[in-house]
Design a protein around this motif. Sequence first.
Motif, PDB file in Angstrom:
ATOM      1  N   ASN A 116      10.013  34.856  56.598  1.00 23.22           N
ATOM      2  CA  ASN A 116      11.315  34.277  56.897  1.00 23.22           C
ATOM      3  C   ASN A 116      11.887  33.685  55.620  1.00 23.22           C
ATOM      4  O   ASN A 116      11.184  33.524  54.628  1.00 23.22           O
ATOM      5  CB  ASN A 116      11.196  33.190  57.971  1.00 23.22           C
ATOM      6  N   PHE A 117      13.173  33.378  55.665  1.00 25.45           N
ATOM      7  CA  PHE A 117      13.827  32.760  54.521  1.00 25.45           C
ATOM      8  C   PHE A 117      13.831  31.243  54.687  1.00 25.45           C
ATOM      9  O   PHE A 117      13.973  30.722  55.786  1.00 25.45           O
ATOM     10  CB  PHE A 117      15.250  33.284  54.373  1.00 25.45           C
ATOM     11  N   GLY A 118      13.657  30.558  53.565  1.00 23.27           N
ATOM     12  CA  GLY A 118      13.517  29.118  53.591  1.00 23.27           C
ATOM     13  C   GLY A 118      14.712  28.398  54.197  1.00 23.27           C
ATOM     14  O   GLY A 118      15.856  28.864  54.154  1.00 23.27           O
ATOM     15  N   SER A 127      18.469  37.756  46.486  1.00 25.04           N
ATOM     16  CA  SER A 127      19.731  37.351  45.871  1.00 25.04           C
ATOM     17  C   SER A 127      20.566  36.540  46.862  1.00 25.04           C
ATOM     18  O   SER A 127      20.030  35.826  47.693  1.00 25.04           O
ATOM     19  CB  SER A 127      20.484  38.570  45.336  1.00 25.04           C
ATOM     20  N   THR A 128      21.908  36.681  46.797  1.00 28.56           N
ATOM     21  CA  THR A 128      22.780  35.822  47.594  1.00 28.56           C
ATOM     22  C   THR A 128      22.889  36.252  49.055  1.00 28.56           C
ATOM     23  O   THR A 128      23.400  35.504  49.886  1.00 28.56           O
ATOM     24  CB  THR A 128      24.189  35.795  46.975  1.00 28.56           C
ATOM     25  N   ASN A 129      22.434  37.456  49.389  1.00 31.94           N
ATOM     26  CA  ASN A 129      22.426  37.939  50.771  1.00 31.94           C
ATOM     27  C   ASN A 129      21.041  38.485  51.099  1.00 31.94           C
ATOM     28  O   ASN A 129      20.838  39.698  51.162  1.00 31.94           O
ATOM     29  CB  ASN A 129      23.479  39.040  50.978  1.00 31.94           C
ATOM     30  N   VAL A 132       5.626  27.301  45.025  1.00 29.39           N
ATOM     31  CA  VAL A 132       6.849  26.756  44.425  1.00 29.39           C
ATOM     32  C   VAL A 132       7.436  27.847  43.534  1.00 29.39           C
ATOM     33  O   VAL A 132       6.797  28.271  42.563  1.00 29.39           O
ATOM     34  CB  VAL A 132       6.562  25.493  43.587  1.00 29.39           C
ATOM     35  N   ASN A 133       8.636  28.302  43.862  1.00 30.35           N
ATOM     36  CA  ASN A 133       9.299  29.345  43.083  1.00 30.35           C
ATOM     37  C   ASN A 133      10.561  28.773  42.468  1.00 30.35           C
ATOM     38  O   ASN A 133      11.436  28.276  43.191  1.00 30.35           O
ATOM     39  CB  ASN A 133       9.644  30.547  43.963  1.00 30.35           C
ATOM     40  N   VAL A 134      10.666  28.858  41.137  1.00 28.23           N
ATOM     41  CA  VAL A 134      11.753  28.217  40.403  1.00 28.23           C
ATOM     42  C   VAL A 134      12.660  29.288  39.812  1.00 28.23           C
ATOM     43  O   VAL A 134      12.201  30.143  39.039  1.00 28.23           O
ATOM     44  CB  VAL A 134      11.195  27.321  39.272  1.00 28.23           C
ATOM     45  N   ASN A 135      13.947  29.243  40.170  1.00 30.28           N
ATOM     46  CA  ASN A 135      14.893  30.256  39.716  1.00 30.28           C
ATOM     47  C   ASN A 135      16.068  29.600  39.005  1.00 30.28           C
ATOM     48  O   ASN A 135      16.548  28.543  39.422  1.00 30.28           O
ATOM     49  CB  ASN A 135      15.417  31.067  40.902  1.00 30.28           C
ATOM     50  N   GLY A 136      16.554  30.243  37.945  1.00 31.06           N
ATOM     51  CA  GLY A 136      17.607  29.650  37.138  1.00 31.06           C
ATOM     52  C   GLY A 136      19.012  29.906  37.604  1.00 31.06           C
ATOM     53  O   GLY A 136      19.966  29.347  37.063  1.00 31.06           O
ATOM     54  N   CYS A 137      19.186  30.753  38.647  1.00 31.03           N
ATOM     55  CA  CYS A 137      20.507  31.099  39.152  1.00 31.03           C
ATOM     56  C   CYS A 137      20.355  31.602  40.581  1.00 31.03           C
ATOM     57  O   CYS A 137      19.240  31.647  41.110  1.00 31.03           O
ATOM     58  CB  CYS A 137      21.168  32.144  38.250  1.00 31.03           C
ATOM     59  N   PRO A 138      21.423  32.052  41.249  1.00 33.57           N
ATOM     60  CA  PRO A 138      21.303  32.511  42.640  1.00 33.57           C
ATOM     61  C   PRO A 138      20.643  33.881  42.821  1.00 33.57           C
ATOM     62  O   PRO A 138      20.423  34.302  43.955  1.00 33.57           O
ATOM     63  CB  PRO A 138      22.764  32.572  43.119  1.00 33.57           C
ATOM     64  N   ASN A 139      20.316  34.586  41.751  1.00 27.53           N
ATOM     65  CA  ASN A 139      19.865  35.968  41.892  1.00 27.53           C
ATOM     66  C   ASN A 139      18.441  36.135  42.411  1.00 27.53           C
ATOM     67  O   ASN A 139      18.010  37.240  42.689  1.00 27.53           O
ATOM     68  CB  ASN A 139      20.019  36.711  40.558  1.00 27.53           C
ATOM     69  N   ALA A 140      17.684  35.072  42.500  1.00 29.13           N
ATOM     70  CA  ALA A 140      16.373  35.070  43.174  1.00 29.13           C
ATOM     71  C   ALA A 140      15.359  36.003  42.529  1.00 29.13           C
ATOM     72  O   ALA A 140      14.526  36.596  43.221  1.00 29.13           O
ATOM     73  CB  ALA A 140      16.528  35.409  44.656  1.00 29.13           C
ATOM     74  N   CYS A 141      15.395  36.116  41.197  1.00 26.55           N
ATOM     75  CA  CYS A 141      14.382  36.935  40.523  1.00 26.55           C
ATOM     76  C   CYS A 141      12.974  36.404  40.780  1.00 26.55           C
ATOM     77  O   CYS A 141      12.013  37.167  40.756  1.00 26.55           O
ATOM     78  CB  CYS A 141      14.656  36.978  39.019  1.00 26.55           C
ATOM     79  N   ARG A 187      12.098  35.077  43.618  1.00 30.58           N
ATOM     80  CA  ARG A 187      11.926  35.112  45.077  1.00 30.58           C
ATOM     81  C   ARG A 187      12.020  33.713  45.708  1.00 30.58           C
ATOM     82  O   ARG A 187      11.168  33.283  46.482  1.00 30.58           O
ATOM     83  CB  ARG A 187      10.614  35.812  45.451  1.00 30.58           C
ATOM     84  N   THR A 188      13.102  33.031  45.394  1.00 33.46           N
ATOM     85  CA  THR A 188      13.313  31.659  45.830  1.00 33.46           C
ATOM     86  C   THR A 188      13.205  31.489  47.344  1.00 33.46           C
ATOM     87  O   THR A 188      12.594  30.535  47.834  1.00 33.46           O
ATOM     88  CB  THR A 188      14.722  31.191  45.399  1.00 33.46           C
ATOM     89  N   GLN A 189      13.827  32.403  48.095  1.00 35.57           N
ATOM     90  CA  GLN A 189      13.973  32.180  49.535  1.00 35.57           C
ATOM     91  C   GLN A 189      12.699  32.387  50.331  1.00 35.57           C
ATOM     92  O   GLN A 189      12.649  32.076  51.521  1.00 35.57           O
ATOM     93  CB  GLN A 189      15.064  33.101  50.108  1.00 35.57           C
ATOM     94  N   VAL A 190      11.655  32.940  49.716  1.00 34.52           N
ATOM     95  CA  VAL A 190      10.428  33.209  50.474  1.00 34.52           C
ATOM     96  C   VAL A 190       9.261  32.375  49.957  1.00 34.52           C
ATOM     97  O   VAL A 190       8.106  32.729  50.142  1.00 34.52           O
ATOM     98  CB  VAL A 190      10.079  34.715  50.470  1.00 34.52           C
TER      99      VAL A 190
END
Length: 573
Positions: free
Chosen positions: A514-516, A261-263, A467-476, A478-481
């Motif tokens: 790590n986070f992107g 998510s955002t943190n 490639v991970n595609v998310n519709g909002c900041p909640n990272a369902c 797993r956008t950051q990884v």
Amino acid sequence: MPDLRYTAAAPAHTEVPRPKRGEGQWAFGFTEPLNKNEQSKKDDDPLNVRDRILYTYSKRGFDSIDPADLRGRFRWMGLYTQRAPGFDGGKTATVPEEELDDRYFMMRVRSDGRLLTPAAVRALGTIGRDYGRDTADVTDRENIQYHWIRIEDVPTIWGILDDAGLSSLEACGDSPRPFLGSPVAGVAADELIDGTPALEEIYRRYIGNPAFSNFPRKFKTALTGHPSHDVAPEVNDISFVGTVHPEHGPGFDLWVGGGLSTNPMLAQKLGVWIPLDEVADAWEGVASIFRDYGYRRLRSRARLKFLVADWGVEKFREVLEKEYLGRTLVSNPSPEQPVGHRDHIGVHEQQDGKKYIGIAPTVGRVSGSLLLQLAELMEEYAVAGARLTPYQKIVLIGVEPAVVEELIVRLDAIGLSARPSNWRRNTMACTGIEFCKLAIVDTKERARRLVAELERRFPELDTPITVNVNGCPNACARTQVADIGLKGQLVVADGEQVEGFQVHLGGALGLKANFGRKLRAHKVTSAGLDDYITSVVTNYLTNREPQESFADWVARADEDLLRGEKTLEPADR
């Protein structure tokens, strides 16, 4: 067991840091609700809503539903209202939630690492076809997710699930969310330990248990005995990861406090050895810490990761041992983290000489009809069962070697490939604006078109790029990884707001978790996504060193190459 839901926990036996101000921690006596979510849970245990659905709302219809149940307690039954049509992404955070509510529901069905028999797969397909307008998605929580569910049909759906040994109970809400289990538990030739009995025991003891139905927020569990760490243990609240003690043999390490998510935070490793028959006790201890000491004042800080970050892993272990387990855990170095795929795509050896086959729907989107076709193939080829994966994939277990190739051809014909392109294999997408009330942009269809275009432009890609595609900041999703993580937002192009994405590059799980990397003020429109990724991938393929991964390249690449402002030619190598 004492009911700790609305009373303070027993006095602490360790020096736990007391908050400077009330964070709603029950263990310190802060039991009065500090927000509407906590008040709603205190007013009525969300588990009680099941009977109201069965005997009142399903008979009287949507308009009879109490708003406190509709937008709160229904989640404990795996039900969310889906997004009403006609609201674009700009209205997601501005329109009152009651206006965004459609009169239909999303329903999540948990699998918890279970082996789904052909009959169970047929039941899941029947629900999607007959009650969900033929929808069904495989999620990265090993769920099947439906849409267009009517409240009037929920009792019938639950009856079908009950007969199949499945449930939507606590698939959402501030509860023990669906467990991630290794898709190849008990069969993989290289497995360290089969954790299936532990997951079954956790489910038996705690799902539907009122003492564990009111956490500060969601509580996500993962468990695997496979050396690939195939349940994304780095980003779950609690993970049990297979390890070997030099004297005691196979068991599990305990990792806590992961989440995105955002943190985003990676889980911290306790460095312990827990035997199989004590895993459920350890789960209860960690879950109880979260329930009793978790922050309940602000929803944005109510995940376990914030408590672990504030306490530190040493203090967390001390409290777990002294206050909740009553014994000292056996110390053992945490297992080394692996490199490479965790999704089990393709054909692999089982312990018994049979094969398991990992198959890939595109971005997790299947349908009720497709699941029914899969069930027919499973029966025809005497497949023992199927498991869902944390990567929106399906693994077929117990396939006779003699029928593998024929079955693969039949699976491919219905859209489930055991030998997918790198793009299809490595792209995930959340639900997106089509159904989700939190989403800002389209994800599933956009990701499907992206996969098709990248397959055309890079048909022989020789290295995995996720490639991970998310519709909002909640990272369902797993956008950051992901190698390329796309977080949906509105961006300005030619003076107008259009759908687009913030870009994260070079994220990873495993050995180099790590986070992107985020590039300051860098965003890409949805319409320009194909060309942007083409430019970045071309730059990587042109500029990489031998055996250099995409994530390693991102860490050293110049920003103009990552922003797509410059596209290298082979002569630039």
